[in-house]
Design a protein around this motif. Structure first.
Motif, PDB file in Angstrom:
ATOM      1  N   ASN A  54      11.626  18.326 -12.698  1.00  0.00           N
ATOM      2  CA  ASN A  54      10.608  17.923 -13.672  1.00  0.00           C
ATOM      3  C   ASN A  54      11.292  17.596 -14.989  1.00  0.00           C
ATOM      4  O   ASN A  54      12.256  18.254 -15.359  1.00  0.00           O
ATOM      5  CB  ASN A  54       9.591  19.040 -13.892  1.00  0.00           C
ATOM      6  N   VAL A  89      10.092  16.547 -19.002  1.00  0.00           N
ATOM      7  CA  VAL A  89       9.092  16.253 -20.017  1.00  0.00           C
ATOM      8  C   VAL A  89       9.828  15.693 -21.235  1.00  0.00           C
ATOM      9  O   VAL A  89      10.806  16.283 -21.695  1.00  0.00           O
ATOM     10  CB  VAL A  89       8.292  17.508 -20.413  1.00  0.00           C
ATOM     11  N   THR A  90       9.366  14.561 -21.716  1.00  0.00           N
ATOM     12  CA  THR A  90      10.025  13.939 -22.855  1.00  0.00           C
ATOM     13  C   THR A  90       8.970  13.355 -23.798  1.00  0.00           C
ATOM     14  O   THR A  90       7.790  13.294 -23.468  1.00  0.00           O
ATOM     15  CB  THR A  90      10.985  12.837 -22.386  1.00  0.00           C
ATOM     16  N   GLU A  91       9.426  12.968 -24.941  1.00  0.00           N
ATOM     17  CA  GLU A  91       8.513  12.375 -25.921  1.00  0.00           C
ATOM     18  C   GLU A  91       8.632  10.857 -25.887  1.00  0.00           C
ATOM     19  O   GLU A  91       9.702  10.308 -25.596  1.00  0.00           O
ATOM     20  CB  GLU A  91       8.839  12.887 -27.319  1.00  0.00           C
ATOM     21  N   LYS A  92       7.561  10.228 -26.218  1.00  0.00           N
ATOM     22  CA  LYS A  92       7.525   8.767 -26.285  1.00  0.00           C
ATOM     23  C   LYS A  92       8.666   8.258 -27.155  1.00  0.00           C
ATOM     24  O   LYS A  92       8.917   8.784 -28.241  1.00  0.00           O
ATOM     25  CB  LYS A  92       6.177   8.321 -26.849  1.00  0.00           C
ATOM     26  N   THR A 144      11.071   5.456 -23.682  1.00  0.00           N
ATOM     27  CA  THR A 144      10.016   5.800 -22.734  1.00  0.00           C
ATOM     28  C   THR A 144       8.631   5.623 -23.347  1.00  0.00           C
ATOM     29  O   THR A 144       8.417   5.829 -24.549  1.00  0.00           O
ATOM     30  CB  THR A 144      10.161   7.243 -22.232  1.00  0.00           C
ATOM     31  N   ARG A 165       4.227   6.276 -22.438  1.00  0.00           N
ATOM     32  CA  ARG A 165       3.364   7.181 -21.683  1.00  0.00           C
ATOM     33  C   ARG A 165       3.083   6.619 -20.282  1.00  0.00           C
ATOM     34  O   ARG A 165       2.937   7.372 -19.323  1.00  0.00           O
ATOM     35  CB  ARG A 165       2.072   7.441 -22.448  1.00  0.00           C
ATOM     36  N   SER A 177       5.080   7.744 -17.092  1.00  0.00           N
ATOM     37  CA  SER A 177       4.844   9.030 -16.438  1.00  0.00           C
ATOM     38  C   SER A 177       4.503   8.807 -14.970  1.00  0.00           C
ATOM     39  O   SER A 177       3.572   8.059 -14.645  1.00  0.00           O
ATOM     40  CB  SER A 177       3.695   9.781 -17.127  1.00  0.00           C
ATOM     41  N   THR A 180       7.141  13.249 -17.224  1.00  0.00           N
ATOM     42  CA  THR A 180       5.963  13.269 -18.091  1.00  0.00           C
ATOM     43  C   THR A 180       6.383  12.831 -19.477  1.00  0.00           C
ATOM     44  O   THR A 180       7.275  13.445 -20.080  1.00  0.00           O
ATOM     45  CB  THR A 180       5.332  14.662 -18.160  1.00  0.00           C
ATOM     46  N   VAL A 181       5.762  11.769 -19.957  1.00  0.00           N
ATOM     47  CA  VAL A 181       6.057  11.257 -21.305  1.00  0.00           C
ATOM     48  C   VAL A 181       4.875  11.602 -22.209  1.00  0.00           C
ATOM     49  O   VAL A 181       3.754  11.140 -21.964  1.00  0.00           O
ATOM     50  CB  VAL A 181       6.314   9.746 -21.293  1.00  0.00           C
ATOM     51  N   LEU A 182       5.141  12.421 -23.212  1.00  0.00           N
ATOM     52  CA  LEU A 182       4.057  12.869 -24.107  1.00  0.00           C
ATOM     53  C   LEU A 182       3.837  11.897 -25.255  1.00  0.00           C
ATOM     54  O   LEU A 182       4.765  11.185 -25.670  1.00  0.00           O
ATOM     55  CB  LEU A 182       4.388  14.259 -24.642  1.00  0.00           C
TER      56      LEU A 182
END
Lengths: 115, 115
Positions: A10, A12-15, A82, A84, A87, A113-115
């Motif tokens: 998994n 998770v990263t930021e836009k 990246t 959203r 994702s 998952t791109v936050l």
């Protein structure tokens, strides 16, 4: 023997960030594929490697996506800036050689998952 | 362009009963290959059964069999004596070979086997 492995499981990263997804195919498999599976959908083809070269990258959605396989074994899928909409679960598969009937063996995927 | 359609988003079956999952496809190719893949919650895609279009005999693998109707472009999967472990997403996939051997997937059918 060991199957196809993918790391991380998994991510998770930021836009706007850059991510790398790794695939270790079954030893000796010359063909390697990347697919993307969005929620509620079947996997969609991204890119195919035969050995070290990308023989077909027609499925890459845009130039933010890039993949390499420098030694004909491990492959890395790279996503720049990246969004959203990136994702999804990214699946890697390998087969002994490029032939329609050769079974493609899949890894467990990386959920991005791109936050 | 080749397309694969699975019109049943969800199916349910009682343990030990038989269930049939539907799949249709569209192609102008004369020879190609069809597959059913199982994807449990672990995300690992597992090949269930495959069929070569030029073979008239329907493929069978233990409790799994297909009904391949080439003229109708139909490729259904029958699961006999359903078991709790059969609970998963099932994807129909198509491959005509070509230069890439990429798989084209349907949207999947979620099968729930009830005790």
């Amino acid at each position: 023997g060991a199957g196809v492995s993918q790391t991380p499981s998994n991510k998770v990263t930021e836009k706007g960030k850059y991510v790398e997804l790794r695939c270790d195919p079954i030893s000796g498999h010359t063909a390697l594929y990347w697919y993307r599976q969005s929620l509620g959908q079947g996997p969609e083809f991204l890119i195919y490697f035969q050995g070290t070269g990308a023989a077909d990258d027609s499925g890459l959605p845009n130039d933010r996506f890039f993949a390499v396989r420098p030694e004909g074994s491990v492959s890395t899928l790279k996503i720049q800036r990246t969004e959203r909409g990136d994702s999804a679960v990214y699946l890697c598969a390998s087969s002994e050689r490029q032939a329609p009937y050769n079974e493609q063996f899949f890894g467990p995927g990386t959920r991005l998952t791109v936050l | 362009a080749q397309t694969v359609t699975q019109s049943q988003p969800e199916m349910s079956v009682q343990e030990a009963e038989t269930v049939t999952l539907s799949c249709t496809y569209d192609t102008s190719e004369s020879n190609y290959y069809l597959f059913w893949y199982k994807q449990p919650p672990s995300r690992q895609m597992i090949l269930v059964i495959r069929q070569e279009a030029y073979k008239q005999q329907n493929a069978t693998e233990n409790r799994f069999s297909v009904n391949f109707q080439k003229a109708a472009k139909s490729f259904s999967l029958k699961i006999s004596d359903s078991q709790l472990g059969d609970t998963a997403m099932y994807f129909c996939a198509f491959n005509y070979g070509g230069a890439t051997n990429k798989l084209i997937f349907g949207t999947g059918t979620l099968l729930a086997v009830q005790p």
